[in-house]
Each structure stands twice: as structure tokens, then as C-alpha cells.
Scaffold this motif. Structure first.
Motif, PDB file in Angstrom:
ATOM      1  N   LEU A  77      -5.772  -0.307   8.332  1.00 30.15           N
ATOM      2  CA  LEU A  77      -6.608   0.355   7.324  1.00 30.15           C
ATOM      3  C   LEU A  77      -7.053   1.733   7.794  1.00 30.15           C
ATOM      4  O   LEU A  77      -7.069   2.695   7.021  1.00 30.15           O
ATOM      5  CB  LEU A  77      -7.847  -0.504   7.016  1.00 30.15           C
ATOM      6  CG  LEU A  77      -7.651  -1.700   6.096  1.00 30.15           C
ATOM      7  CD1 LEU A  77      -8.920  -2.545   6.061  1.00 30.15           C
ATOM      8  CD2 LEU A  77      -7.288  -1.248   4.686  1.00 30.15           C
ATOM      9  N   ARG A  78      -7.442   1.822   9.051  1.00 29.28           N
ATOM     10  CA  ARG A  78      -7.909   3.115   9.593  1.00 29.28           C
ATOM     11  C   ARG A  78      -6.740   4.035   9.928  1.00 29.28           C
ATOM     12  O   ARG A  78      -6.846   5.250   9.811  1.00 29.28           O
ATOM     13  CB  ARG A  78      -8.767   2.878  10.841  1.00 29.28           C
ATOM     14  CG  ARG A  78     -10.042   2.069  10.546  1.00 29.28           C
ATOM     15  CD  ARG A  78     -10.940   2.000  11.770  1.00 29.28           C
ATOM     16  NE  ARG A  78     -12.086   1.148  11.563  1.00 29.28           N
ATOM     17  CZ  ARG A  78     -13.206   1.514  10.935  1.00 29.28           C
ATOM     18  NH1 ARG A  78     -13.311   2.727  10.432  1.00 29.28           N
ATOM     19  NH2 ARG A  78     -14.215   0.669  10.802  1.00 29.28           N
ATOM     20  N   ARG A  79      -5.640   3.435  10.342  1.00 30.28           N
ATOM     21  CA  ARG A  79      -4.485   4.253  10.724  1.00 30.28           C
ATOM     22  C   ARG A  79      -3.741   4.804   9.518  1.00 30.28           C
ATOM     23  O   ARG A  79      -3.031   5.799   9.624  1.00 30.28           O
ATOM     24  CB  ARG A  79      -3.533   3.415  11.589  1.00 30.28           C
ATOM     25  CG  ARG A  79      -2.557   4.255  12.423  1.00 30.28           C
ATOM     26  CD  ARG A  79      -1.728   3.366  13.321  1.00 30.28           C
ATOM     27  NE  ARG A  79      -0.758   2.580  12.566  1.00 30.28           N
ATOM     28  CZ  ARG A  79       0.429   3.041  12.170  1.00 30.28           C
ATOM     29  NH1 ARG A  79       0.758   4.295  12.420  1.00 30.28           N
ATOM     30  NH2 ARG A  79       1.270   2.259  11.532  1.00 30.28           N
ATOM     31  N   LYS A  80      -3.917   4.124   8.368  1.00 36.37           N
ATOM     32  CA  LYS A  80      -3.214   4.544   7.155  1.00 36.37           C
ATOM     33  C   LYS A  80      -4.212   4.830   6.028  1.00 36.37           C
ATOM     34  O   LYS A  80      -4.356   4.042   5.090  1.00 36.37           O
ATOM     35  CB  LYS A  80      -2.225   3.469   6.711  1.00 36.37           C
ATOM     36  CG  LYS A  80      -1.096   3.207   7.700  1.00 36.37           C
ATOM     37  CD  LYS A  80      -0.158   2.126   7.159  1.00 36.37           C
ATOM     38  CE  LYS A  80       1.025   1.888   8.081  1.00 36.37           C
ATOM     39  NZ  LYS A  80       1.931   0.835   7.534  1.00 36.37           N
ATOM     40  N   PRO A  81      -4.905   5.951   6.101  1.00 36.93           N
ATOM     41  CA  PRO A  81      -5.915   6.260   5.070  1.00 36.93           C
ATOM     42  C   PRO A  81      -5.320   6.438   3.679  1.00 36.93           C
ATOM     43  O   PRO A  81      -6.019   6.285   2.679  1.00 36.93           O
ATOM     44  CB  PRO A  81      -6.542   7.561   5.574  1.00 36.93           C
ATOM     45  CG  PRO A  81      -5.493   8.163   6.468  1.00 36.93           C
ATOM     46  CD  PRO A  81      -4.811   7.007   7.122  1.00 36.93           C
ATOM     47  N   LYS A  82      -4.009   6.744   3.609  1.00 36.89           N
ATOM     48  CA  LYS A  82      -3.373   6.937   2.304  1.00 36.89           C
ATOM     49  C   LYS A  82      -2.612   5.693   1.837  1.00 36.89           C
ATOM     50  O   LYS A  82      -1.790   5.777   0.920  1.00 36.89           O
ATOM     51  CB  LYS A  82      -2.427   8.140   2.363  1.00 36.89           C
ATOM     52  CG  LYS A  82      -3.160   9.467   2.580  1.00 36.89           C
ATOM     53  CD  LYS A  82      -2.198  10.633   2.557  1.00 36.89           C
ATOM     54  CE  LYS A  82      -2.936  11.961   2.754  1.00 36.89           C
ATOM     55  NZ  LYS A  82      -2.000  13.119   2.745  1.00 36.89           N
ATOM     56  N   ALA A  83      -2.910   4.546   2.462  1.00 39.20           N
ATOM     57  CA  ALA A  83      -2.311   3.292   2.005  1.00 39.20           C
ATOM     58  C   ALA A  83      -2.811   2.998   0.595  1.00 39.20           C
ATOM     59  O   ALA A  83      -3.941   3.332   0.237  1.00 39.20           O
ATOM     60  CB  ALA A  83      -2.671   2.158   2.948  1.00 39.20           C
ATOM     61  N   ILE A  85      -3.943   0.405  -0.924  1.00 38.97           N
ATOM     62  CA  ILE A  85      -5.193  -0.343  -1.083  1.00 38.97           C
ATOM     63  C   ILE A  85      -6.395   0.540  -0.746  1.00 38.97           C
ATOM     64  O   ILE A  85      -7.453   0.437  -1.388  1.00 38.97           O
ATOM     65  CB  ILE A  85      -5.181  -1.635  -0.226  1.00 38.97           C
ATOM     66  CG1 ILE A  85      -6.396  -2.501  -0.571  1.00 38.97           C
ATOM     67  CG2 ILE A  85      -5.118  -1.323   1.253  1.00 38.97           C
ATOM     68  CD1 ILE A  85      -6.477  -2.945  -2.007  1.00 38.97           C
ATOM     69  N   ASN A  86      -6.251   1.428   0.237  1.00 41.29           N
ATOM     70  CA  ASN A  86      -7.336   2.359   0.566  1.00 41.29           C
ATOM     71  C   ASN A  86      -7.597   3.332  -0.578  1.00 41.29           C
ATOM     72  O   ASN A  86      -8.749   3.588  -0.947  1.00 41.29           O
ATOM     73  CB  ASN A  86      -6.996   3.145   1.838  1.00 41.29           C
ATOM     74  CG  ASN A  86      -7.395   2.420   3.104  1.00 41.29           C
ATOM     75  OD1 ASN A  86      -8.392   1.702   3.130  1.00 41.29           O
ATOM     76  ND2 ASN A  86      -6.624   2.608   4.166  1.00 41.29           N
ATOM     77  N   VAL A  87      -6.532   3.865  -1.136  1.00 43.86           N
ATOM     78  CA  VAL A  87      -6.671   4.824  -2.238  1.00 43.86           C
ATOM     79  C   VAL A  87      -7.291   4.139  -3.456  1.00 43.86           C
ATOM     80  O   VAL A  87      -8.159   4.702  -4.130  1.00 43.86           O
ATOM     81  CB  VAL A  87      -5.306   5.445  -2.595  1.00 43.86           C
ATOM     82  CG1 VAL A  87      -5.423   6.343  -3.835  1.00 43.86           C
ATOM     83  CG2 VAL A  87      -4.763   6.247  -1.407  1.00 43.86           C
ATOM     84  N   ALA A 112     -10.862  -3.384   3.251  1.00 40.24           N
ATOM     85  CA  ALA A 112     -11.067  -2.117   2.556  1.00 40.24           C
ATOM     86  C   ALA A 112     -12.268  -2.194   1.625  1.00 40.24           C
ATOM     87  O   ALA A 112     -13.069  -1.257   1.533  1.00 40.24           O
ATOM     88  CB  ALA A 112      -9.813  -1.734   1.776  1.00 40.24           C
ATOM     89  N   ALA A 113     -12.417  -3.312   0.939  1.00 39.66           N
ATOM     90  CA  ALA A 113     -13.540  -3.481   0.016  1.00 39.66           C
ATOM     91  C   ALA A 113     -14.870  -3.451   0.772  1.00 39.66           C
ATOM     92  O   ALA A 113     -15.837  -2.809   0.352  1.00 39.66           O
ATOM     93  CB  ALA A 113     -13.404  -4.784  -0.761  1.00 39.66           C
TER      94      ALA A 113
END
Length: 341
Positions: A77-83, A85-87, A112-113
Motif C-alpha cells: 500500500l505504501r510502496r504503490k501510492p498509485k495502486a 485501491i489507493n486511488v 487502505a480504508a
């Protein structure tokens, strides 16, 4: 959100059949429900599966170039801010969407939630609530937690019971929901340390209409409207119930006579078979509502196809329309969390 029209962010890249089945479900929802859909994911892949997107004015594509795969950990989640689910969660955080739907990595969706939206007042741990059919027609039971918290404390289960009560009352229309604690016996003296301590908390909480322990055979009986358990037991129960539904449907298919007699029998029983499927097929429920976070989040099955995604969007809209978040928040001072929010 303008009027009663909800904006739903859908993780188009999450799930075993993404993005095609996710998009099909979203298209159906855009036609049949009063919603605007934000499809979150790789624009090129979405457009390749959605050739006539220009025909739907209430569907928008939101770019997200990364994916958190099922085999990856929630640290991604932190390594992929543009994933995706994050977006999608960011859209809710920034008030561009009212809810998130994801059939992808459930741990990532929960993480993420919690990280982006935060928890509601009085809630230590969010819980996933799953709706099950019962023996009574048109009556369902919500079971929570079914997977968010493998290890629980009594206080967490008390919070689950309150959230389940609110959901049952305001979304399912039960004025005084009957709440049960999943246990190995009806007597208050039965169970492990967690069950014994939780039973006392529920008994002493006047806000929760607790009627006692529920055994496994009681879950689908219609006796209870809300049943609470830890996420380990709840997830085993959920997966077992899904398998039973699939087995029943498969057995019925195999046992129907072959040839013209089978076709005739199927034709005669068509409406009954459809109702049966609606009652026992997990796809008809869409997934579980993540209760306790400051936003509407539906976690769908990884194997979700279009009907399940449609129903997940419908479930999200029901939660929005019935103001589930506001209702839980209004009861927040009834609970004292074990750790600061």
C-alpha cells in the motif's frame, strides 16, 4: 453528492476476472441504479474492455497505473501510492466519491480504508459484515466479523454487535434487531474466555438488544438478525456457506432429468429456481460491508463476476441512502474504545 445520486468508486483492476467482469457489473449498475460510477484503474485496459464508454455519461474512468496483486502483502500500500485501491480510497477521502467497491486484495482494501479514511468514533477495529439468507423468506441475518480481525478482544465484539444492530435497524428495516453471540452452546456459561467475557459485555450494554448465544444451527434459522464472532470463525463460516450454496445449485442441476423431461421440468420450475438462486447464491449479496471506517467500503469476493459487482454497488448505495456512517457515529459515545482513535 447531488440529491440522492451516489458516486461509487469501483476498483476496476481488483479480482480474478478484472477488468472485464468488473466493468460489466458497473455498466449494469449505471443503467439500473441512480448512481455515477468512477472506474479506477489502467485507462488503456479499461477502455479495451469497454469500447462504448462514450455512451454512458454517468461512467468516468480515473487513472491508476499500479495494482496490488492477491499474492502481495499489505505493505505494498505504501510502496504503490498509485495502486487502484489507493486511488479509489483517495476519491472518498477527497469527497469525490461516496463509496468504494473492490474485489481485489481484501487485506489491502481494509488497510487502505483504515489508513486513508480512519475509524469512526468509539471503534477500535473495523469489521466486515456479511448478509446471509435464512429459512424465513425475505429475512436475512448479518454476521460480523467475517475476516477483518482474526484475533479479537471482547470489546471489539461488543463494537461489532453495536454496528450490526445499527445496520440491521436502518438498512434492513428491523426495528429491534435480535443480536446473538456465536458460541458452542446456548447457556451463558458455555464457550472460551473470549465468549464468556463478551457475553457479559453484551448483557450489560443497554444499547444492544442482545438475546443470548447463537449456536451454529441458529445462524440461518431466522431466530437472530445479527450474529457476532471473531474474524477467524466468521471467515470459515463465510467460505463454508459459499461452498454450500454452490453445492446445492450443482446438485439440483445434476439431479434434474435429462432430455425433454428435464427441459420441461426446468421450464415449469423456472421462477422457483430463480428465487432459490437469489436466496442461496453468495453472488446475490455482492460482498461484505466494512463497518467502522469513516467511509462506505464494500469488499467483494475475489471471484466476483458482473452480477456480484452489480449487487455490491447496490449494497453501497443502500448504505449511503440509509446514512449508515452517520448512524454509527451517533452511537459512538456509547462505546469506549480500548485504544485512542
Amino acid at each position: 453528492m447531488a440529491g440522492n445520486r451516489a458516486r461509487i468508486a469501483v476498483d476496476a483492476m481488483g479480482g480474478d476476472y478484472a477488468p472485464i467482469e468488473i466493468i460489466k457489473g458497473a455498466i449494469r449498475a449505471s443503467k439500473e441504479l441512480d448512481v455515477d460510477i468512477l472506474l479506477v484503474g489502467n485507462r488503456q485496459q479499461i477502455q479495451a474492455s469497454f469500447q462504448d464508454s462514450s455512451k454512458f455519461s454517468n461512467i468516468e474512468i480515473v487513472d491508476a497505473d499500479e495494482i496490488i496483486a492477491m499474492h502481495e502483502g499489505i505493505n505494498e500500500l505504501r510502496r504503490k501510492p498509485k495502486a487502484s485501491i489507493n486511488v479509489a480510497m483517495d476519491l472518498v477521502k477527497k469527497n469525490r466519491a461516496d463509496a468504494v467497491i473492490s474485489a481485489g486484495h481484501s487485506g489491502a482494501a481494509m488497510g487502505a480504508a483504515t489508513l486513508k479514511l480512519g475509524r469512526l468514533k468509539g471503534i477500535d477495529r473495523p469489521a466486515i459484515g456479511a448478509v446471509f439468507p435464512t429459512l424465513i423468506a425475505n429475512k436475512s441475518v448479518i454476521v460480523l466479523d467475517v475476516g477483518a480481525n482474526v484475533d479479537c478482544r471482547p470489546k471489539y465484539l461488543e463494537q461489532f454487535a453495536l454496528m450490526g444492530t445499527i445496520y440491521s435497524k436502518y438498512v434492513m428495516g428491523i426495528n429491534t434487531p435480535k443480536v446473538g453471540l456465536l458460541n458452542i452452546g446456548e447457556e451463558s456459561s458455555k464457550g472460551n474466555d473470549l465468549a464468556l467475557a463478551t457475553h457479559k459485555l453484551l448483557e450489560n450494554n443497554e444499547t444492544i438488544p442482545f438475546i443470548g448465544n447463537a449456536e451454529g444451527r441458529d445462524i440461518l434459522s431466522g431466530k437472530f438478525d445479527v450474529i457476532v464472532c471473531d474474524g477467524f470463525v466468521g471467515n470459515v463460516l463465510l467460505k463454508f456457506a459459499e461452498a454450500v450454496g454452490d453445492v446445492v445449485l450443482q446438485i439440483m442441476h445434476e439431479e434434474l432429468p435429462q432430455g425433454w423431461r428435464g427441459l420441461l421440468g426446468t421450464f415449469i420450475l423456472k421462477s422457483n429456481l430463480k428465487k432459490l438462486k437469489q436466496r442461496i447464491d453468495h453472488a446475490e449479496h455482492g460482498g461484505g460491508l466494512l463497518l467502522g471506517v469513516a467511509g462506505i467500503c464494500i469488499i467483494s469476493h475475489g471471484s466476483s463476476r458482473a452480477p456480484s459487482i452489480f449487487n455490491a454497488i447496490r449494497l453501497a448505495k443502500e448504505a449511503i441512502d440509509h446514512k449508515v456512517l452517520e448512524q454509527i457515529n451517533s452511537y459512538g459515545d456509547k462505546l469506549i474504545p480500548e485504544s485512542p482513535n
